[in-house]
Design a protein around this motif. Structure first.
Motif, PDB file in Angstrom:
ATOM      1  N   GLU A 263       0.678  -1.092  -0.207  1.00  0.00           N
ATOM      2  CA  GLU A 263       0.150  -0.052   0.126  1.00  0.00           C
ATOM      3  C   GLU A 263       0.714   1.317   0.110  1.00  0.00           C
ATOM      4  O   GLU A 263       1.886   1.170   0.970  1.00  0.00           O
ATOM      5  N   LEU A 264       0.886   1.935  -0.856  1.00  0.00           N
ATOM      6  CA  LEU A 264       1.673   3.382  -1.079  1.00  0.00           C
ATOM      7  C   LEU A 264       0.908   4.461  -0.209  1.00  0.00           C
ATOM      8  O   LEU A 264      -0.377   4.656  -0.349  1.00  0.00           O
ATOM      9  N   LEU A 265       1.841   4.976   0.522  1.00  0.00           N
ATOM     10  CA  LEU A 265       1.505   6.042   1.397  1.00  0.00           C
ATOM     11  C   LEU A 265       2.086   7.293   1.162  1.00  0.00           C
ATOM     12  O   LEU A 265       3.239   7.465   0.686  1.00  0.00           O
ATOM     13  N   SER A 266       1.544   8.603   1.648  1.00  0.00           N
ATOM     14  CA  SER A 266       2.507   9.774   1.659  1.00  0.00           C
ATOM     15  C   SER A 266       2.784  10.328   0.177  1.00  0.00           C
ATOM     16  O   SER A 266       3.672  11.025   0.089  1.00  0.00           O
ATOM     17  N   CYS A 297     -10.242   3.759   2.604  1.00  0.00           N
ATOM     18  CA  CYS A 297      -9.245   5.220   1.911  1.00  0.00           C
ATOM     19  C   CYS A 297     -10.149   5.928   1.187  1.00  0.00           C
ATOM     20  O   CYS A 297     -10.689   5.679   0.036  1.00  0.00           O
ATOM     21  N   GLN A 298     -10.002   7.212   1.390  1.00  0.00           N
ATOM     22  CA  GLN A 298     -10.774   8.180   0.724  1.00  0.00           C
ATOM     23  C   GLN A 298     -10.357   8.644  -0.775  1.00  0.00           C
ATOM     24  O   GLN A 298      -9.111   8.700  -0.890  1.00  0.00           O
ATOM     25  N   TYR A 346      -1.461  11.095  -4.683  1.00  0.00           N
ATOM     26  CA  TYR A 346      -2.150  11.831  -3.607  1.00  0.00           C
ATOM     27  C   TYR A 346      -1.965  11.660  -2.279  1.00  0.00           C
ATOM     28  O   TYR A 346      -1.331  10.428  -1.967  1.00  0.00           O
ATOM     29  N   TYR A 347      -2.152  12.344  -1.321  1.00  0.00           N
ATOM     30  CA  TYR A 347      -1.990  12.303   0.142  1.00  0.00           C
ATOM     31  C   TYR A 347      -3.370  11.778   0.716  1.00  0.00           C
ATOM     32  O   TYR A 347      -4.172  12.456   0.879  1.00  0.00           O
ATOM     33  N   LEU A 357      -3.022   7.467   7.522  1.00  0.00           N
ATOM     34  CA  LEU A 357      -2.565   7.307   6.037  1.00  0.00           C
ATOM     35  C   LEU A 357      -2.928   6.205   5.685  1.00  0.00           C
ATOM     36  O   LEU A 357      -2.941   5.008   6.054  1.00  0.00           O
ATOM     37  N   CYS A 358      -3.242   6.186   4.345  1.00  0.00           N
ATOM     38  CA  CYS A 358      -3.578   5.136   3.581  1.00  0.00           C
ATOM     39  C   CYS A 358      -3.343   5.462   2.013  1.00  0.00           C
ATOM     40  O   CYS A 358      -2.814   6.302   1.795  1.00  0.00           O
TER      41      CYS A 358
END
Length: 395
Positions: A263-266, A297-298, A346-347, A357-358
């Motif tokens: 999962e890619l974060l930040s 996750c939004q 995106y963040y 965070l997601c």
């Protein structure tokens, strides 16, 4: 974890631990280290809310240097409650304090260390993790990735001997000596680098090989910055930026295929990459699966994919009830090694928790040549995969 990064200050602190004070080594197996959850009571028993330990045998299985406090769930410090990641007990490291354990390892093999950490009252707390005479890396605990106040991390090292002297140290010197990081759930896993699959030059593109993950933990394992693909908690891959990515499994998350994914974060601060072997001037296809982790996750969610001199933006927009989608980037190799990389555009945070965070999930990363029979076979396989996803959605 990069090799050869041990700092002089760290080495000096570790040398203060005489060999006679080291905990006895035991054969290591995948999972918790000896008393890795700090739930084994000291000789005098647990002292509720006030157990400060100093000495070689104060905490079973561990040696300590400096002031190390055995804390309990629900313990108050000033106006706050200390975070114990799991179970009833954890340890807090005071100023320049350390805790260590010697484990039996296989010389030349690579291992991943998974541990849970939380900060207390200092904003810039960090935790240095090292193997005496080998690798050293400091994990920044300033960024919290979920609302629970703690995260699980994984770092890797290559064994240079048959024993590894693993050390955790608080490098900080706070005015308030009661501040300091909390450590819990220390586990180890021997790593294996998967063979390259046929018609795919990516190593561990399905992310099935990686660090130890604790069961019934809904936060995955964070992989912090690691610039040495030869010694990585995620074999074959590097984490290039100053923020972590999350290693997730299908027990707690939605994974496109298999057991594990990333999962890619930040945003741009969480980049995962690999250098793959290519033939100059040959055309290749980079394919992967893009999905959602199922953690609220939004949207919008999107990733930027890089392959050599090509870069392409992919938005997560699956059809119907599908939770993942196939993606493809075509590129021409310019050298014998080509970088492939991914980061979240995106963040993102969770809709039910704006502090956690997601981001999008990637899985099943493949790079194959498009020239000749191998390329044709790979392209047909990619087409069949897309057809299968569409059929699943429609029927």
């Amino acid at each position: 974890m990069a090799r050869g990064l041990a700092l002089p200050g760290v080495c000096l602190a570790l040398l203060l631990l005489a060999p006679s004070h080291l905990a006895s080594a035991a054969a290591v197996e995948d999972g918790l280290l000896s008393n890795g959850d700090f739930e084994t009571a000291p000789a005098g028993g647990f002292v509720k809310y006030a157990s400060v330990s100093e000495g070689a045998s104060s905490i079973p299985g561990w040696t300590i240097n400096g002031t190390v406090e055995l804390v309990a769930a629900g313990q108050h410090q000033g106006g706050m409650i200390l975070i114990v990641p799991q179970g009833d007990h954890a340890i807090r490291l005071g100023n320049d304090a350390g805790i260590g354990q010697v484990v039996q390892v296989e010389k030349g093999s690579e291992y991943a260390i998974t541990f849970s950490a939380a900060r207390t009252c200092a904003q810039l707390e960090s935790l240095n993790v090292s193997v005496l005479g080998g690798a050293s890396q400091t994990v920044d605990l300033q960024t919290l990735y979920n609302i629970e106040g703690w995260d699980a991390y994984a770092l890797a090292f290559q064994a240079t001997d048959e024993q590894a002297n693993l050390q955790f140290r608080n490098p900080g010197m706070e005015d308030d000596p009661t501040c300091g990081p909390i450590l819990d759930n220390v586990a180890i896993k021997k790593l294996f680098t998967p063979d390259k699959p046929k018609d795919n030059v990516v190593i561990n593109g399905d992310f099935e090989e990686g660090p130890w993950m604790f069961p019934n933990t809904s936060f995955g394992v964070l992989l912090p910055t690691n610039l040495d693909e030869q010694t990585s908690a995620l074999p074959g891959w590097m984490i290039e930026s100053n923020r972590a990515v999350r290693y997730v499994d299908s027990d707690e998350y939605t994974v496109p295929q298999g057991k594990r994914a990333i999962e890619l974060l930040s945003g741009k601060e969480g980049i995962i990459s690999q250098m793959v072997e290519t033939t100059p001037q040959k055309e290749y296809s980079l394919t992967f699966t893009l999905g959602s982790a199922g953690d609220s996750c939004q949207p919008p969610m999107a990733i930027m994919a890089f392959a050599g001199d090509q870069a392409q933006n992919f938005h997560y927009s699956p059809m119907g009830n599908a939770t993942s989608q196939a993606a493809n980037v075509t590129f021409t190799a310019r050298a014998e090694r080509t970088r492939v990389a991914f980061y979240s555009v995106y963040y993102n945070t969770r809709s039910d928790d704006h502090s956690s965070l997601c981001g999008p999930v990637i899985d099943d990363v493949r790079v194959w040549g498009l020239n000749g029979a191998a390329g044709l076979k790979a392209s047909v396989g990619m087409l069949l995969g897309i057809v299968s996803i569409v059929a699943l959605v429609l029927f």
